[in-house]
Design a protein around this motif. Structure first.
Motif: not given
Length: 216
Positions: A121-131
């Motif tokens: 969740n922290a990575k997704y909120l920081d826009q640091a998640l790539l799929l």
């Protein structure tokens, strides 16, 4: 961290950096909640468990040296000394020094899963998640993997790649890049997720992680 209502649709890219679709995130996993206290506790335990605990010092009973009194107690004009192995002498024993011990901290599986969930969740909120739709390198060459990093816009960025099952050629291509790491979805931890600037996950890998977190 403030809980936000997340957009549960995330773009999916291929290794060429092109958008190829969208994926719906599991609302039970991506709920926008980041438990900082839990993350601290789990990561502190993880780092503590890496300690070897092999530091060892010798007491005055273990160091080499005679047990004989160096000189008479009185009438020499010098300070009284009982043994050359005294801690105040050079080469003497160590008082309250470290001894071999086990630093291992056992954490409940539920805590580890919740920490992993908070990390995601922290990575997704920081826009640091790539799929990614998939991660496959046909030829075991570092240059091929660097080309993928460049096309995804994460060259020279500390990145963790998570897959459901990485091929041997993919692992060989990635291992010589100091800022790129590859792990399977079954072994990734909250520490791994937070110990990188960018998190790249394949679709199948994300499904496995979501199942791990929701597992009773």
């Amino acid at each position: 961290m403030k809980v936000e209502k997340l957009n549960l649709k995330i773009d999916v890219y291929n290794i060429q950096g092109e958008k190829v679709g969208e994926m719906e995130l599991d609302p039970e996993v991506f709920d926008g909640k980041v438990n900082k206290a839990l993350l601290y506790q789990v990561i502190n335990a993880y780092l503590t468990n890496r300690r070897k605990g092999t530091a060892n010092t010798k007491t005055r009973g273990e160091v080499r040296g005679s047990g004989r009194k160096p000189w008479p107690q009185k009438h020499t004009g010098r300070a009284r000394v009982g043994s050359v192995r005294s801690p105040i002498w050079r080469g003497g024993g160590v008082v309250f020094g470290p001894k071999p011990r086990d630093y291992y901290i056992k954490l409940p599986v539920k805590m580890k899963r919740l920490a992993l969930k908070s990390g995601l969740n922290a990575k997704y909120l920081d826009q640091a998640l790539l799929l990614l739709d998939s991660l496959q390198v046909d030829i075991p060459k570092t240059k091929k993997f660097q080309e993928i990093l460049e096309k995804l816009g994460i060259l020279n960025t500390k990145t963790l790649f998570i897959t459901d099952q990485a091929s041997k050629t993919t692992r060989l291509s990635c291992r010589n890049i100091p800022y790129a790491f590859l792990k399977s979805a079954s072994e990734v931890t909250a520490y791994d997720v937070l110990n990188c600037k960018k998190l790249v996950i394949t679709q199948e890998g994300l499904k496995q992680i979501q199942e791990r977190i929701k597992k009773k």
